[in-house]
Design a protein around this motif. Structure first.
Motif, PDB file in Angstrom:
ATOM      1  N   GLY A 279       0.797  -1.222   0.000  1.00 34.17           N
ATOM      2  CA  GLY A 279       0.000   0.000   0.000  1.00 34.17           C
ATOM      3  C   GLY A 279       0.830   1.273   0.000  1.00 34.17           C
ATOM      4  N   LEU A 280       2.095   1.203  -0.406  1.00 34.54           N
ATOM      5  CA  LEU A 280       2.971   2.372  -0.435  1.00 34.54           C
ATOM      6  C   LEU A 280       3.143   2.848  -1.870  1.00 34.54           C
ATOM      7  CD1 LEU A 280       5.767   1.076   1.984  1.00 34.54           C
ATOM      8  CD2 LEU A 280       3.935   2.684   2.540  1.00 34.54           C
ATOM      9  N   SER A 281       3.161   4.152  -2.065  1.00 40.05           N
ATOM     10  CA  SER A 281       3.371   4.683  -3.413  1.00 40.05           C
ATOM     11  C   SER A 281       4.849   4.732  -3.756  1.00 40.05           C
ATOM     12  CB  SER A 281       2.770   6.086  -3.537  1.00 40.05           C
ATOM     13  OG  SER A 281       3.376   6.968  -2.596  1.00 40.05           O
ATOM     14  N   SER A 282       5.692   4.949  -2.750  1.00 42.73           N
ATOM     15  CA  SER A 282       7.133   5.034  -2.963  1.00 42.73           C
ATOM     16  C   SER A 282       7.856   4.375  -1.800  1.00 42.73           C
ATOM     17  CB  SER A 282       7.589   6.494  -3.089  1.00 42.73           C
ATOM     18  OG  SER A 282       6.916   7.153  -4.144  1.00 42.73           O
ATOM     19  N   ALA A 283       8.956   3.695  -2.080  1.00 50.55           N
ATOM     20  CA  ALA A 283       9.724   3.040  -1.015  1.00 50.55           C
ATOM     21  C   ALA A 283      11.054   2.566  -1.567  1.00 50.55           C
ATOM     22  CB  ALA A 283       8.955   1.855  -0.429  1.00 50.55           C
ATOM     23  N   CYS A 284      12.027   2.462  -0.678  1.00 48.85           N
ATOM     24  CA  CYS A 284      13.258   1.739  -0.993  1.00 48.85           C
ATOM     25  C   CYS A 284      13.012   0.295  -0.578  1.00 48.85           C
ATOM     26  CB  CYS A 284      14.450   2.330  -0.237  1.00 48.85           C
ATOM     27  SG  CYS A 284      15.975   1.385  -0.468  1.00 48.85           S
ATOM     28  N   LEU A 295      17.858  -4.815  -3.883  1.00 46.89           N
ATOM     29  CA  LEU A 295      17.430  -3.494  -3.439  1.00 46.89           C
ATOM     30  C   LEU A 295      17.046  -2.667  -4.646  1.00 46.89           C
ATOM     31  CD1 LEU A 295      20.317  -4.278  -1.729  1.00 46.89           C
ATOM     32  CD2 LEU A 295      19.368  -2.473  -0.312  1.00 46.89           C
ATOM     33  N   CYS A 296      16.018  -1.851  -4.474  1.00 42.20           N
ATOM     34  CA  CYS A 296      15.564  -1.000  -5.570  1.00 42.20           C
ATOM     35  C   CYS A 296      14.680   0.102  -5.005  1.00 42.20           C
ATOM     36  CB  CYS A 296      14.784  -1.820  -6.595  1.00 42.20           C
ATOM     37  SG  CYS A 296      14.195  -0.850  -7.976  1.00 42.20           S
ATOM     38  N   CYS A 297      14.844   1.319  -5.507  1.00 40.74           N
ATOM     39  CA  CYS A 297      13.986   2.439  -5.107  1.00 40.74           C
ATOM     40  C   CYS A 297      12.836   2.557  -6.110  1.00 40.74           C
ATOM     41  CB  CYS A 297      14.785   3.729  -5.046  1.00 40.74           C
ATOM     42  SG  CYS A 297      16.018   3.748  -3.728  1.00 40.74           S
ATOM     43  N   VAL A 298      11.624   2.517  -5.591  1.00 39.33           N
ATOM     44  CA  VAL A 298      10.420   2.586  -6.422  1.00 39.33           C
ATOM     45  C   VAL A 298       9.675   3.868  -6.076  1.00 39.33           C
ATOM     46  CG1 VAL A 298       8.248   1.475  -7.020  1.00 39.33           C
ATOM     47  CG2 VAL A 298      10.249   0.084  -6.504  1.00 39.33           C
ATOM     48  N   GLU A 299       9.354   4.659  -7.094  1.00 37.58           N
ATOM     49  CA  GLU A 299       8.644   5.919  -6.883  1.00 37.58           C
ATOM     50  C   GLU A 299       7.427   5.971  -7.791  1.00 37.58           C
ATOM     51  OE1 GLU A 299       9.716  10.673  -6.508  1.00 37.58           O
ATOM     52  OE2 GLU A 299      10.896   9.416  -7.858  1.00 37.58           O
ATOM     53  N   ASP A 300       6.271   6.044  -7.197  1.00 35.76           N
ATOM     54  CA  ASP A 300       5.008   6.117  -7.943  1.00 35.76           C
ATOM     55  C   ASP A 300       4.892   5.005  -8.983  1.00 35.76           C
ATOM     56  OD1 ASP A 300       4.283   8.405  -6.525  1.00 35.76           O
ATOM     57  OD2 ASP A 300       5.334   9.715  -7.927  1.00 35.76           O
ATOM     58  N   MET A 550      12.684   8.061   0.015  1.00 33.39           N
ATOM     59  CA  MET A 550      13.195   6.706   0.236  1.00 33.39           C
ATOM     60  C   MET A 550      13.630   6.500   1.687  1.00 33.39           C
ATOM     61  SD  MET A 550      12.681   5.355  -2.625  1.00 33.39           S
ATOM     62  CE  MET A 550      11.524   6.484  -3.417  1.00 33.39           C
ATOM     63  N   TYR A 551      14.293   7.494   2.277  1.00 30.18           N
ATOM     64  CA  TYR A 551      14.721   7.359   3.673  1.00 30.18           C
ATOM     65  C   TYR A 551      13.524   7.240   4.612  1.00 30.18           C
ATOM     66  CZ  TYR A 551      19.725   8.209   3.049  1.00 30.18           C
ATOM     67  OH  TYR A 551      21.055   8.095   2.719  1.00 30.18           O
ATOM     68  N   SER A 552      12.422   7.872   4.242  1.00 36.82           N
ATOM     69  CA  SER A 552      11.242   7.836   5.112  1.00 36.82           C
ATOM     70  C   SER A 552      10.392   6.593   4.884  1.00 36.82           C
ATOM     71  CB  SER A 552      10.391   9.091   4.898  1.00 36.82           C
ATOM     72  OG  SER A 552       9.908   9.141   3.565  1.00 36.82           O
ATOM     73  N   SER A 553      10.814   5.712   3.952  1.00 36.42           N
ATOM     74  CA  SER A 553      10.008   4.516   3.675  1.00 36.42           C
ATOM     75  C   SER A 553      10.923   3.414   3.158  1.00 36.42           C
ATOM     76  CB  SER A 553       8.918   4.846   2.647  1.00 36.42           C
ATOM     77  OG  SER A 553       8.096   3.732   2.421  1.00 36.42           O
ATOM     78  N   ILE A 554      11.632   2.741   4.071  1.00 38.42           N
ATOM     79  CA  ILE A 554      12.494   1.614   3.724  1.00 38.42           C
ATOM     80  C   ILE A 554      11.702   0.344   4.009  1.00 38.42           C
ATOM     81  CG2 ILE A 554      14.658   0.419   4.218  1.00 38.42           C
ATOM     82  CD1 ILE A 554      15.799   3.139   5.094  1.00 38.42           C
ATOM     83  N   ASP A 622       3.932   4.290 -15.473  1.00 39.30           N
ATOM     84  CA  ASP A 622       4.945   4.362 -16.522  1.00 39.30           C
ATOM     85  C   ASP A 622       5.363   2.937 -16.849  1.00 39.30           C
ATOM     86  OD1 ASP A 622       6.991   4.789 -18.204  1.00 39.30           O
ATOM     87  OD2 ASP A 622       8.195   6.054 -16.891  1.00 39.30           O
ATOM     88  N   PRO A 623       4.681   2.304 -17.803  1.00 34.49           N
ATOM     89  CA  PRO A 623       4.928   0.878 -18.034  1.00 34.49           C
ATOM     90  C   PRO A 623       6.381   0.470 -18.128  1.00 34.49           C
ATOM     91  CG  PRO A 623       3.084   1.615 -19.357  1.00 34.49           C
ATOM     92  CD  PRO A 623       3.658   2.841 -18.688  1.00 34.49           C
TER      93      PRO A 623
END
Length: 636
Positions: A279-284, A295-300, A550-554, A622-623
């Protein structure tokens, strides 16, 4: 005349005036715009979610189920194949053993890693402000060497799999319990998130794909109760690692569509599905699996390619290290062998119930465990343990403790090497570019060395996507808030090279590529600790705003870090090691290990199943960022 009659007459007069105007325009040759015909919207086929199968293949565990299922089926991802000829030598893929453990330097490296672990344990105070009192292995060993097991039952009630009817293959738990004396080879078709292609028996790409098809078909038919002939009515969602082999994924997709007969398939990256499932839109996203940590950073819903990193260690390496520490402490089950499947299962279980990352738990403690093996009595053992329970999982932060020598420990995203079956792959597009475009691209490639992160433009391209590479590790960059990472990367002399102003000094492209390859090789030979890898992945993000997100959502998923106290332990290390500039900018650093109180091992599968139920897919924003292949109908 009534009002209604007056309005009717006025309307007739207006119509006559309009007709006269049209006649005059036609006489003058004035052309009126032609209204485009209304095109009806294409009818979208309604996808029934109970006809969508979600497959998440792991190195040790397969998770599979309908998109409407609350929980997936979880089975060991293993197959036993009967020998085709009598007298054929028996072969079995290793479970906890791996290459690089028996080198002359392995033991010395393990000892050095353990010293660093013990120093870290002593340096961090407990919650009451007192430092831990270290417990030596000799204290536990003196007690454990005297222990003799107690017989609980003359029969363990555990039996080998019955092979009297000579089945050609066995899957899952049945394969794990095949008697070593039976004429079967044991294969794990996935290793460290990739297809287990090797030079031994059953290690060809064709054989590995056949193993996957057999395992998945067996589970779908026997446990999901879906006849294989009905798969033409079903669609498939396949979860793949963030860094993967494009050619292998292509072969797996072909196998699902052409051999198994699914009508359509969509391929998602695990990290994107993990954010969707939590349920997170962005996270590391930190996925600690059995054999690899990605590891991967996902944004929107978009996976940042430059931030992708795969570490070649996971929960099984912690298990093996725990066994080594148990042996130092005089482990009373002296017949335990890493080459035995059932002993490996026992060690995995002991790790899960004994190990922790809570520094407040100290001193010697007594535990007990049972062994239940076929054709043996059920035995009860007593064991006394001290710091071993904390030292083993800390190997994830000090991977030299694993004693792996001469192996590639860090993987980044490489560019696709092209596809011989695709006449319009990226190599064709590059060769048909104009000379001006090629020269400008070459100049951009050279400048990428001096740019922090060295990222290639864009996310996963619609053509490539699978198997591309961010040019250089972020630690090779200069300037910016990522400067605090230089010491963490330990790139040595080559780091100075990548800080050279490549944009100022012209060099041949071949020289640039060879220099870049040397830097990459040096980086990939390093075994980054989990905390350093997280900082590196976040530091590869393009903007400070993204880094703050990313730091606020690992988000930690997978089963490799399910230890008591892991959340607080990881949070403490991230805060202490993050760049000082970000300590002031980031409002709060948060490590999430159980979003929505869900089992972290199931979060990625749940994300894939939620996509199948809702019809929205994580990559829809963004496919190219989150999806490697869209629904593709079964083509003849």
């Amino acid at each position: 005349m009534t009002q209604a009659e007056k309005e009717q007459d006025n309307g007739k007069e207006k119509d006559k005036e309009r007709d006269k105007e049209k006649e005059k325009e036609q006489q003058r040759g004035v052309k009126r715009p032609i209204a485009p015909p209304t095109i009806p919207d294409p009818l979208q086929e309604q996808i029934q979610s109970n006809f969508v199968v979600v497959i998440h293949p792991g190195s040790r565990t397969l998770r599979i189920g309908r998109a409407t299922d609350t929980l997936p089926l979880t089975i060991p991802h293993v197959i036993a194949r009967r020998h085709k000829q009598s007298g054929q030598p028996r072969y079995e893929d290793a479970w906890l053993l791996r290459e690089g453990l028996n080198k002359p330097e392995s033991n010395e490296q393990r000892q050095n890693g353990l010293k660093m672990v013990d120093q870290a344990i002593w340096s961090k105070k407990m919650s009451n402000g007192v430092r831990r009192t270290p417990v030596s292995a000799e204290q536990a060993r003196a007690y454990n060497c005297q222990i003799r097991p107690a017989v609980l039952d003359s029969s363990s009630r555990v039996k080998w799999t019955n092979t009297a009817h000579h089945p050609p293959h066995l899957v899952g738990e049945e394969a794990l319990h095949v008697n070593p004396s039976d004429c079967y080879n044991i294969h794990w078709p996935m290793v460290r998130g990739q297809l287990n292609v090797h030079a031994g028996p059953g290690g060809s790409l064709t054989a590995v794909l056949a193993d996957l098809e057999t395992i998945w078909s067996h589970v779908i038919q026997k446990q999901l109760d879906i006849p294989l002939k009905d798969l033409k009515y079903y669609r498939c969602i396949l979860l793949v690692p963030d860094i993967y082999n494009r050619q292998h994924i292509k072969e797996v997709v072909n196998m699902l569509l052409l051999n198994m007969g699914f009508s359509a398939i969509i391929v998602h990256q695990e990290s994107v599905c993990a954010t969707f499932g939590s349920g997170l839109s962005s996270a590391c996203v930190v996925d600690v699996g059995d054999q690899k940590t990605s590891l991967c950073c996902v944004e929107d819903g978009v996976s940042h390619r430059n931030s992708r990193l795969c570490l070649a260690y996971g929960g099984s390496d912690v298990t093996r290290t725990f066994f080594w520490l148990l042996q130092r402490a005089g482990f009373p089950y002296r017949d335990c062998q890493l080459s035995s499947r059932l002993d490996c299962q026992l060690l995995q279980h002991l790790k899960e119930i004994f190990c922790h990352l809570d520094q407040d738990i100290s001193g010697l403690q007594d535990h007990e465990f049972q062994t239940r093996l076929p054709e043996s009595p059920a035995l009860l053992y007593q064991v006394r343990l001290g710091d071993e329970k904390l030292e083993a999982p800390m190997g994830l932060f000090y991977p030299t403790t694993f004693g792996i020598v001469g192996q590639k420990m860090t993987s980044l995203q490489y560019r696709s090497q092209g596809d011989s079956e695709d006449p319009h792959d990226e190599h064709y597009l590059l060769s048909t570019q104009s000379k001006q475009d090629q020269s400008s691209k070459s100049a951009a490639d050279r400048k990428a060395v001096s740019r922090p992160g060295g990222g290639l433009d864009g996310e996963m391209s619609g053509q490539g996507g699978v198997g591309e590479l961010s040019d250089l590790p972020r630690g090779c960059g200069s300037g910016g808030s990522g400067g605090g990472m230089k010491g963490e990367m330990e790139l040595g002399p080559a780091q100075g090279e990548c800080l050279m102003g490549a944009g100022e000094v012209e060099e041949p492209l071949s020289a640039h590529l060879s220099r870049k390859t040397a830097i990459m090789s040096q980086f990939e030979s390093k075994a980054l600790g989990l905390d350093k890898a997280i900082l590196h992945s976040i530091d590869c993000c393009a903007s400070d705003e993204t880094k703050r997100k990313m730091y606020s959502s690992i988000l930690v998923v997978g089963g490799g870090l399910m230890f008591h106290g892991a959340q607080e332990f990881l949070l403490h290390r991230i805060i202490n090691k993050m760049p000082p500039s970000f300590r002031r900018l980031v409002d709060n650093v948060e490590v999430i290990t159980r979003p929505k109180d869900m089992d972290p091992r199931l979060i990625s599968w749940k994300g894939g199943s939620s996509a199948g139920v809702s019809g929205h897919h994580p990559g829809d924003v963004d496919p190219p960022g989150g999806v490697a292949a869209l629904w593709c109908p079964h083509a003849s």
